[in-house]
Design a protein around this motif. Structure first.
Motif, PDB file in Angstrom:
ATOM      1  N   GLY A 262      73.492  56.507  26.086  1.00  0.00           N
ATOM      2  CA  GLY A 262      72.662  55.877  26.994  1.00  0.00           C
ATOM      3  C   GLY A 262      72.506  54.440  26.889  1.00  0.00           C
ATOM      4  N   PHE A 263      71.918  53.120  27.495  1.00  0.00           N
ATOM      5  CA  PHE A 263      71.827  52.260  27.893  1.00  0.00           C
ATOM      6  C   PHE A 263      70.781  51.356  26.599  1.00  0.00           C
ATOM      7  CE2 PHE A 263      72.937  53.823  32.114  1.00  0.00           C
ATOM      8  CZ  PHE A 263      74.680  52.806  31.803  1.00  0.00           C
ATOM      9  N   ALA A 264      71.390  50.144  25.933  1.00  0.00           N
ATOM     10  CA  ALA A 264      71.304  49.301  25.008  1.00  0.00           C
ATOM     11  C   ALA A 264      69.550  48.506  26.314  1.00  0.00           C
ATOM     12  CB  ALA A 264      71.552  49.028  24.230  1.00  0.00           C
ATOM     13  N   ASP A 265      70.800  48.077  27.408  1.00  0.00           N
ATOM     14  CA  ASP A 265      69.754  47.170  28.320  1.00  0.00           C
ATOM     15  C   ASP A 265      70.237  47.729  29.277  1.00  0.00           C
ATOM     16  OD1 ASP A 265      69.583  44.743  30.370  1.00  0.00           O
ATOM     17  OD2 ASP A 265      70.187  43.618  28.641  1.00  0.00           O
ATOM     18  N   LEU A 266      68.987  48.206  30.301  1.00  0.00           N
ATOM     19  CA  LEU A 266      68.919  49.232  30.930  1.00  0.00           C
ATOM     20  C   LEU A 266      69.347  48.313  32.713  1.00  0.00           C
ATOM     21  CD1 LEU A 266      65.911  51.233  30.930  1.00  0.00           C
ATOM     22  CD2 LEU A 266      68.392  51.725  30.508  1.00  0.00           C
ATOM     23  N   GLU A 267      69.332  46.879  32.172  1.00  0.00           N
ATOM     24  CA  GLU A 267      69.240  46.220  33.417  1.00  0.00           C
ATOM     25  C   GLU A 267      70.774  45.712  33.141  1.00  0.00           C
ATOM     26  OE1 GLU A 267      65.534  46.565  32.755  1.00  0.00           O
ATOM     27  OE2 GLU A 267      66.806  45.361  31.484  1.00  0.00           O
TER      28      GLU A 267
ATOM     29  N   TRP B 129      67.067  61.803  30.834  1.00  0.00           N
ATOM     30  CA  TRP B 129      65.541  61.907  30.888  1.00  0.00           C
ATOM     31  C   TRP B 129      64.239  60.057  30.860  1.00  0.00           C
ATOM     32  CZ3 TRP B 129      61.316  62.530  27.417  1.00  0.00           C
ATOM     33  CH2 TRP B 129      59.969  63.652  27.814  1.00  0.00           C
ATOM     34  N   ARG B 130      64.208  60.467  30.101  1.00  0.00           N
ATOM     35  CA  ARG B 130      62.981  58.952  30.092  1.00  0.00           C
ATOM     36  C   ARG B 130      63.548  57.765  28.703  1.00  0.00           C
ATOM     37  NH1 ARG B 130      57.225  61.445  30.319  1.00  0.00           N
ATOM     38  NH2 ARG B 130      57.066  62.095  32.567  1.00  0.00           N
ATOM     39  N   ILE B 131      64.582  58.314  27.904  1.00  0.00           N
ATOM     40  CA  ILE B 131      64.881  57.522  27.113  1.00  0.00           C
ATOM     41  C   ILE B 131      65.761  56.737  26.921  1.00  0.00           C
ATOM     42  CG2 ILE B 131      65.468  58.144  23.841  1.00  0.00           C
ATOM     43  CD1 ILE B 131      62.222  58.543  25.227  1.00  0.00           C
ATOM     44  N   PRO B 132      65.555  55.470  26.905  1.00  0.00           N
ATOM     45  CA  PRO B 132      67.264  54.714  27.459  1.00  0.00           C
ATOM     46  C   PRO B 132      68.772  54.616  26.683  1.00  0.00           C
ATOM     47  CG  PRO B 132      64.244  53.284  27.917  1.00  0.00           C
ATOM     48  CD  PRO B 132      64.738  53.938  27.166  1.00  0.00           C
ATOM     49  N   TRP B 133      68.139  55.414  25.362  1.00  0.00           N
ATOM     50  CA  TRP B 133      69.419  55.392  24.688  1.00  0.00           C
ATOM     51  C   TRP B 133      68.646  56.025  23.305  1.00  0.00           C
ATOM     52  CZ3 TRP B 133      69.240  53.743  19.598  1.00  0.00           C
ATOM     53  CH2 TRP B 133      68.407  52.959  19.303  1.00  0.00           C
ATOM     54  N   ALA B 134      69.503  57.005  22.544  1.00  0.00           N
ATOM     55  CA  ALA B 134      69.288  57.274  21.598  1.00  0.00           C
ATOM     56  C   ALA B 134      70.645  57.937  20.728  1.00  0.00           C
ATOM     57  CB  ALA B 134      68.950  58.523  21.711  1.00  0.00           C
ATOM     58  N   GLU B 135      70.304  57.415  19.309  1.00  0.00           N
ATOM     59  CA  GLU B 135      71.340  57.708  18.229  1.00  0.00           C
ATOM     60  C   GLU B 135      70.899  58.512  17.016  1.00  0.00           C
ATOM     61  OE1 GLU B 135      74.493  54.901  15.944  1.00  0.00           O
ATOM     62  OE2 GLU B 135      73.352  54.320  16.660  1.00  0.00           O
ATOM     63  N   VAL B 136      71.827  59.320  16.667  1.00  0.00           N
ATOM     64  CA  VAL B 136      71.164  60.169  15.484  1.00  0.00           C
ATOM     65  C   VAL B 136      72.512  60.138  15.073  1.00  0.00           C
ATOM     66  CG1 VAL B 136      71.926  62.333  16.753  1.00  0.00           C
ATOM     67  CG2 VAL B 136      70.378  62.635  14.816  1.00  0.00           C
ATOM     68  N   VAL B 137      72.091  60.425  13.297  1.00  0.00           N
ATOM     69  CA  VAL B 137      73.825  60.708  12.034  1.00  0.00           C
ATOM     70  C   VAL B 137      72.238  61.703  11.428  1.00  0.00           C
ATOM     71  CG1 VAL B 137      72.909  58.906  10.712  1.00  0.00           C
ATOM     72  CG2 VAL B 137      75.046  59.813  10.791  1.00  0.00           C
ATOM     73  N   VAL B 138      73.744  62.940  11.048  1.00  0.00           N
ATOM     74  CA  VAL B 138      73.257  63.689  10.182  1.00  0.00           C
ATOM     75  C   VAL B 138      73.840  64.095   8.436  1.00  0.00           C
ATOM     76  CG1 VAL B 138      73.485  65.577   9.704  1.00  0.00           C
ATOM     77  CG2 VAL B 138      72.508  64.880  12.827  1.00  0.00           C
ATOM     78  N   MET B 139      73.401  63.132   7.848  1.00  0.00           N
ATOM     79  CA  MET B 139      73.641  63.886   6.750  1.00  0.00           C
ATOM     80  C   MET B 139      73.635  64.700   5.822  1.00  0.00           C
ATOM     81  SD  MET B 139      73.526  59.789   4.866  1.00  0.00           S
ATOM     82  CE  MET B 139      74.947  60.271   3.297  1.00  0.00           C
ATOM     83  N   HIS B 140      74.403  65.181   5.199  1.00  0.00           N
ATOM     84  CA  HIS B 140      74.774  66.934   4.433  1.00  0.00           C
ATOM     85  C   HIS B 140      75.563  66.333   3.144  1.00  0.00           C
ATOM     86  CE1 HIS B 140      75.822  71.242   3.508  1.00  0.00           C
ATOM     87  NE2 HIS B 140      74.149  70.894   3.588  1.00  0.00           N
TER      88      HIS B 140
END
Length: 377
Positions: free
Chosen positions: A38-43, A16-27
Motif C-alpha cells: 500500500g501507499f503511505a501517502d496516497l496523494e 480495498w479501503r486500507i491505504p497501507w498495512a504491515e504485519v510482522v509475525v514472531m514465533h
C-alpha cells in the motif's frame, strides 16, 4: 508455516479501503514473516517503507498497564488501594444518576475508585474530551496542560456510575499514567523510557518525535463511507495539549519497535536478550479475565465476542463465542487507526499489525487477520 494467505489478505485490504498495512509475525523469538503493501501517502503514491512511524492510539494502553504493574510488583501500590491515597483529588467524587422519571441528579459516590478500577475500565469515567471543565483547563493552560493537571480536571467531572459496578471504555488509563507519575516521582515519558522503552532497545517509541523521526511520520486518513473515498486526516485528537502524555492514546511507534515490547509479554515478561519488564505472575494476572457478573454485559463490542477484559487488554475466554482459532489466554489490544497486537504466551506467538486509517474497519480486518495467522501456522 505458509504465510501466503496472510500476504494475500494484506494485498486485498490495501486494494480495498486500507491505504497501507504491515504485519510482522514472531514465533519463539524469531521473525517468521513480515510483509507490507500500500501507499503511505496516497496523494504522492509513496509506497509504505520500513520504519514508518504512526499513532498507536489505544495500543499505548498496554504499555501504560505494564508500567503500573511494575509498580505493583515493587510494592509501591496495590490493585485494591484507593486511588485517592495517591491522587487526593479523587477523594470526594459525585455520580450522575438518572431517576425513574428521567431526571438526572448528582449524588455523592458511595464507593471509592480503586487502582484496579483504572486497569479494568470500571472507574466510572467517560471518554468525552470536550467537557466544559476539561476544555476550560486546556484554555487556562494555553494548550500546555500537563498530564497531572489534566487528571485534576477530570476529577471534577461527575462519574457515570459507582466505581466497580460497570465496565465503560474511558480515560482510565490516562489517569493510570498520572498515577505512575505520582508514585514513581518521574514524568510519565521518563518512567517508560527508563523502565520499558530503553531497556528493550526501542528507538522509535515516544510521545514526542525528534526532527529525524518527524520525517518518518506517515499521513493519517479517514475513509469517507458516504462518498467512497479516503481523506487525509492528520493529528491525534487525544493529544489535546503539548505537555499531555496520554497513557490511553498518546504514543507513536513503528512495527519494528512495538513488536519488541509485545514479544517480551509473549515470553512472559522477559525479552530474548534477558531484559525483564514483568514477572510471569504479572503477565498471567494481566491476561486473566477480570470481568464479573455486573461488568460483563457492558463489554459487548461486536469484535470482542468470546473475549473477556484483563488488566488493560482483551483476553480470549471462549472459542465457541469468538470463532477465533487462537487459544484461550491469547491477549492484546488495538488502536483507533487500526493497529493490532496479538500476544500468545502458550503458542509463543507475537503479531504486530499496523495501518493508519481512522474508522479503521476494525471489525472486518482484525478478526480475519487473527484467524489467517493461526491458520498459517
Amino acid at each position: 508455516m505458509d504465510f501466503k494467505p496472510l500476504a494475500s489478505f494484506i494485498d486485498r485490504i490495501t486494494s480495498w479501503r486500507i491505504p497501507w498495512a504491515e504485519v510482522v509475525v514472531m514465533h519463539r523469538n524469531e521473525t517468521v514473516f513480515r510483509y507490507r503493501n500500500g501507499f503511505a501517502d496516497l496523494e504522492e503514491k509513496t509506497p509504505i517503507s520500513d520504519n514508518a512511524i504512526f499513532n498507536l492510539y489505544s495500543m499505548t494502553k498496554i504499555m501504560t498497564c505494564v508500567a503500573g504493574l511494575q509498580l505493583v510488583e515493587k510494592g509501591h501500590m496495590l490493585l485494591g488501594d484507593n486511588l485517592c491515597d495517591y491522587l487526593p483529588e479523587f477523594a470526594e467524587m459525585t455520580v450522575r444518576k438518572t431517576l425513574p422519571n428521567g431526571e438526572v441528579r448528582l449524588e455523592k459516590a458511595t464507593k471509592a475508585i480503586t487502582v484496579r478500577d483504572l486497569f479494568t475500565m470500571t472507574a466510572g469515567f467517560s471518554y468525552d474530551i470536550g467537557t466544559p471543565i476539561l476544555q476550560e483547563a486546556i484554555k487556562n493552560s494555553n494548550g500546555t496542560l500537563s498530564t497531572r493537571d489534566c487528571v485534576k480536571a477530570l476529577a471534577k467531572e461527575p462519574l457515570l456510575f459507582e466505581p466497580g459496578t460497570h465496565w465503560h471504555y474511558s480515560m482510565c488509563h490516562d489517569v493510570l499514567g498520572a498515577l505512575v507519575e505520582e508514585v514513581s516521582g518521574k514524568r510519565f515519558s521518563a518512567y517508560l523510557q527508563e523502565n520499558i522503552i530503553g531497556p528493550l532497545g526501542m528507538k522509535d517509541t515516544a510521545f514526542d518525535l525528534n526532527d529525524e523521526q518527524q520525517t518518518r511520520m506517515v499521513p493519517q486518513y479517514t475513509y469517507d463511507e458516504e462518498h467512497d473515498k479516503t481523506i487525509r486526516t492528520d493529528g491525534n485528537g487525544f493529544r489535546f495539549s503539548t505537555e499531555l502524555e496520554s497513557g490511553g492514546a498518546g504514543l507513536m511507534s513503528t512495527v519494528s519497535d512495538y513488536v519488541l515490547f509485545l514479544n517480551a509479554l509473549t515470553q512472559r515478561g522477559t525479552s530474548p536478550e534477558g531484559v525483564r519488564i514483568l514477572s510471569p505472575a504479572s503477565v498471567e494476572l494481566m491476561r486473566t479475565d477480570h470481568l464479573n457478573t455486573s461488568t460483563r454485559a457492558d463489554c459487548n463490542w461486536d469484535h470482542m465476542q468470546g473475549y473477556g477484559y484483563g488488566l488493560g487488554v482483551r483476553t480470549h475466554v471462549s472459542r465457541a463465542e469468538s470463532g477465533s482459532l487462537s487459544p484461550h489466554g491469547e491477549f492484546g489490544w488495538s488502536g483507533l487507526a487500526g493497529c493490532l497486537g496479538i500476544i500468545d504466551p502458550d503458542s509463543e506467538l507475537t503479531v504486530m499489525y499496523a495501518q493508519h486509517l481512522l474508522n479503521s474497519q476494525e471489525s472486518y480486518v482484525q478478526r480475519r487477520l487473527r484467524n489467517i495467522v493461526y491458520g498459517c501456522l
